[in-house]
Write an enzyme that holds these catalytic residues in place. Structure first.
Site, PDB file in Angstrom:
ATOM      1  N   GLU A 143       0.660   7.677   0.071  1.00  0.00           N
ATOM      2  CA  GLU A 143      -0.016   7.309  -0.812  1.00  0.00           C
ATOM      3  C   GLU A 143      -1.434   6.428  -0.364  1.00  0.00           C
ATOM      4  OE1 GLU A 143       2.816   4.367  -3.088  1.00  0.00           O
ATOM      5  OE2 GLU A 143       1.355   3.036  -2.856  1.00  0.00           O
ATOM      6  N   CYS A 198      -7.884   1.952   0.732  1.00  0.00           N
ATOM      7  CA  CYS A 198      -6.555   1.593   1.252  1.00  0.00           C
ATOM      8  C   CYS A 198      -5.644   2.622   1.796  1.00  0.00           C
ATOM      9  CB  CYS A 198      -5.744   0.485   0.318  1.00  0.00           C
ATOM     10  SG  CYS A 198      -4.117  -0.008   0.972  1.00  0.00           S
ATOM     11  N   CYS A 237       8.555   2.969   6.034  1.00  0.00           N
ATOM     12  CA  CYS A 237       8.155   2.101   7.229  1.00  0.00           C
ATOM     13  C   CYS A 237       9.505   1.472   7.773  1.00  0.00           C
ATOM     14  CB  CYS A 237       7.603   0.882   6.398  1.00  0.00           C
ATOM     15  SG  CYS A 237       7.004  -0.597   7.597  1.00  0.00           S
ATOM     16  N   CYS A 265      10.621  -5.213   5.085  1.00  0.00           N
ATOM     17  CA  CYS A 265      10.654  -6.763   4.331  1.00  0.00           C
ATOM     18  C   CYS A 265      11.286  -6.616   3.130  1.00  0.00           C
ATOM     19  CB  CYS A 265       8.994  -6.833   4.503  1.00  0.00           C
ATOM     20  SG  CYS A 265       8.103  -6.940   5.957  1.00  0.00           S
ATOM     21  N   CYS A 309       8.927  -5.750   0.022  1.00  0.00           N
ATOM     22  CA  CYS A 309       8.086  -4.625  -0.206  1.00  0.00           C
ATOM     23  C   CYS A 309       8.691  -3.204  -0.389  1.00  0.00           C
ATOM     24  CB  CYS A 309       7.551  -4.449   1.337  1.00  0.00           C
ATOM     25  SG  CYS A 309       6.491  -3.014   1.572  1.00  0.00           S
ATOM     26  N   CYS A 319       1.764  -1.916  -2.025  1.00  0.00           N
ATOM     27  CA  CYS A 319       2.628  -1.001  -1.021  1.00  0.00           C
ATOM     28  C   CYS A 319       3.787  -0.128  -1.585  1.00  0.00           C
ATOM     29  CB  CYS A 319       3.164  -2.011  -0.161  1.00  0.00           C
ATOM     30  SG  CYS A 319       2.954  -1.776   1.481  1.00  0.00           S
TER      31      CYS A 319
HETATM   32  N1  SAH Z   1       2.696  -3.244   7.575  1.00  0.00           N
HETATM   33  C1  SAH Z   1       1.630  -4.089   7.205  1.00  0.00           C
HETATM   34  C2  SAH Z   1       0.591  -3.205   6.355  1.00  0.00           C
HETATM   35  C3  SAH Z   1       1.207  -2.799   5.060  1.00  0.00           C
HETATM   36  S1  SAH Z   1       1.498  -3.938   3.756  1.00  0.00           S
HETATM   37  C4  SAH Z   1       1.967  -5.549   7.002  1.00  0.00           C
HETATM   38  O1  SAH Z   1       2.866  -5.687   6.704  1.00  0.00           O
HETATM   39  O2  SAH Z   1       0.808  -6.002   7.060  1.00  0.00           O
HETATM   40  C5  SAH Z   1      -0.064  -4.456   3.160  1.00  0.00           C
HETATM   41  C6  SAH Z   1       0.071  -5.836   2.641  1.00  0.00           C
HETATM   42  O3  SAH Z   1       0.641  -5.714   1.414  1.00  0.00           O
HETATM   43  C7  SAH Z   1       0.784  -6.727   3.543  1.00  0.00           C
HETATM   44  O4  SAH Z   1       0.306  -7.808   3.615  1.00  0.00           O
HETATM   45  C8  SAH Z   1       2.173  -6.796   2.590  1.00  0.00           C
HETATM   46  O5  SAH Z   1       2.919  -7.977   2.758  1.00  0.00           O
HETATM   47  C9  SAH Z   1       1.649  -6.841   1.170  1.00  0.00           C
HETATM   48  N2  SAH Z   1       2.549  -6.563   0.336  1.00  0.00           N
HETATM   49  C10 SAH Z   1       3.850  -5.595   0.324  1.00  0.00           C
HETATM   50  N3  SAH Z   1       4.597  -5.546  -0.558  1.00  0.00           N
HETATM   51  C11 SAH Z   1       3.874  -6.360  -1.615  1.00  0.00           C
HETATM   52  C12 SAH Z   1       4.059  -6.409  -3.043  1.00  0.00           C
HETATM   53  N4  SAH Z   1       5.471  -6.170  -3.500  1.00  0.00           N
HETATM   54  N5  SAH Z   1       3.344  -7.284  -3.518  1.00  0.00           N
HETATM   55  C13 SAH Z   1       1.994  -7.685  -3.281  1.00  0.00           C
HETATM   56  N6  SAH Z   1       1.699  -7.434  -1.803  1.00  0.00           N
HETATM   57  C14 SAH Z   1       2.744  -7.117  -1.136  1.00  0.00           C
END
Ligand code: SAH
Length: 344
Positions: free
Chosen positions: A82, A96, A103, A107, A110, A327
């Site tokens: 996406e 974006c 991934c 996390c 996420c 994400c």
């Molecule tokens: N792997 C990289 C880039 C992808 S995530 C990273 O971790 O930075 C991009 C951003 O979106 C990161 O700051 C991530 O923590 C955030 N993100 C992930 N899940 C999210 C959610 N449910 N709500 C808001 N931001 C989120």
């Protein structure tokens, strides 16, 4: 698309064909080789067969005000990634992009992590996401353009470093997209070897770190990568990066209810963020299951505590929860979104 085939096909052609093709594909944003009249017919036909330009894509619009839109792109091996178009209030457009299918970092907050890791994207597949939006914006009435690119979609860019940096250099190249390096940002969960490599690139792109916690215990609870690299090591690597590049670094901090959003957390965060070129960006959490989002008042209060400690803080506007903007969420909720869309 099969962008990787281009250089092979053009290998036996005179050099100026590259210039013509680059102009057509990455400046005029054509979507059919027939449009490139300055190429010989035989070459156009060959390109149409061996380097088709079609991007298999499905766009999802936000109901309220069309501020951001998402696309699901189906790749040649049927995997789906996406990408998001964020139309800012000032008229600028930010794209974006995803860097991986899925991934491996997992996390807890996420949505992407939940699907596990499928594979790295090739640089061409990252470029394809930008190309899709460039064509899309060109067809807009106002003939809109791409202003910024952020590597904040699915995946961890620094676990796919060679293809990530190849795509950045391509997008930055004046002969193709010509997006200025200061208008390109990469976000990492804290893959330290990647930060070190970027420091040596002599490219002025922006770096963001997904911090999300003010101490190792909380960070380990929500980000498994924190077990590999401590906050101390992470911040030391960032300091080395700043010393080498002189660039500011943005720290992203998701606001998750009762996990990291208390005043004590803000005070602890203020202590580690109190350095000249550090910036803190508070991100309203988009709930994906396990956690709840901090409410607006809590976020504002948290910001005030940080500001009282002398830190510059911004709050990221939440880009359309209705299209599940964070994400990986769209990919997971494909069916639900489609249904919602048909009700609009
Ligand atoms: N792997 C990289 C880039 C992808 S995530 C990273 O971790 O930075 C991009 C951003 O979106 C990161 O700051 C991530 O923590 C955030 N993100 C992930 N899940 C999210 C959610 N449910 N709500 C808001 N931001 C989120």
């Amino acid at each position: 698309m099969k962008l990787d085939k281009l250089s092979i096909i053009l290998q036996t052609e005179p050099k100026y064909r590259f210039v013509q093709v680059n102009q057509a594909l990455f400046k005029d944003f054509i979507s059919s080789w027939d449009e490139v009249k300055n190429l010989p017919k035989a070459l156009r036909e060959k390109l149409a067969i061996e380097c088709p330009l079609e991007i298999k894509a499905e766009v999802f619009k936000v109901a309220e005000g069309l501020r951001s839109e998402k696309v699901l792109i189906t790749l040649d091996d049927e995997e789906v990634v996406e990408s998001v178009l964020i139309r800012q209030k000032d008229g600028r457009n930010t794209i974006c992009v995803s860097s991986q299918v899925g991934c491996p970092l997992n996390c807890a907050f996420c949505a992407t992590g939940r699907y596990g890791f499928k594979r790295n994207l090739k640089s061409e597949e990252i470029i394809e996401q930008v190309l899709f939006w460039a064509r899309y914006l060109k067809s807009d009435e106002q003939d809109n353009k791409i202003d910024n690119i952020v590597y904040m979609g699915m995946g961890e860019p620094f676990l796919n470093y060679p293809e990530f940096i190849k795509s950045v250099k391509f997008l930055n190249n004046p002969e193709t997209f010509n997006v200025g390096s200061r208008r390109i940002s990469v976000s990492t969960a804290g893959v330290l070897p990647g930060i070190k490599r970027l420091a040596g690139e002599k490219m002025q792109i922006n770096l963001a770190i997904s911090l999300h916690a003010s101490n190792d215990n909380t960070r380990r609870d929500i980000m498994p990568i924190a077990k590999q690299y401590t906050l101390k090591e992470t911040l030391k690597t960032v300091d080395d990066y700043i010393r080498k590049t002189g660039r500011r670094v943005m720290f992203e901090y998701l606001m998750i209810k009762d996990v990291n959003d208390r005043n004590e957390d803000a005070l602890e965060l203020a202590k580690i963020m109190n350095k000249p070129l550090y910036m803190v960006n508070l991100i309203p959490y988009n709930p994906t299951g396990q956690f709840k989002a901090s409410n607006r008042e809590r976020i504002e209060k948290f910001k005030k505590v940080l500001e009282a400690e002398g830190l510059p803080v911004t709050i990221r506007l939440s880009f359309g929860q209705s299209i599940l903007a964070a994400c990986g969420q769209l990919r997971g909720k494909k069916k639900i979104v489609k249904k919602a869309e048909s009700q609009v």
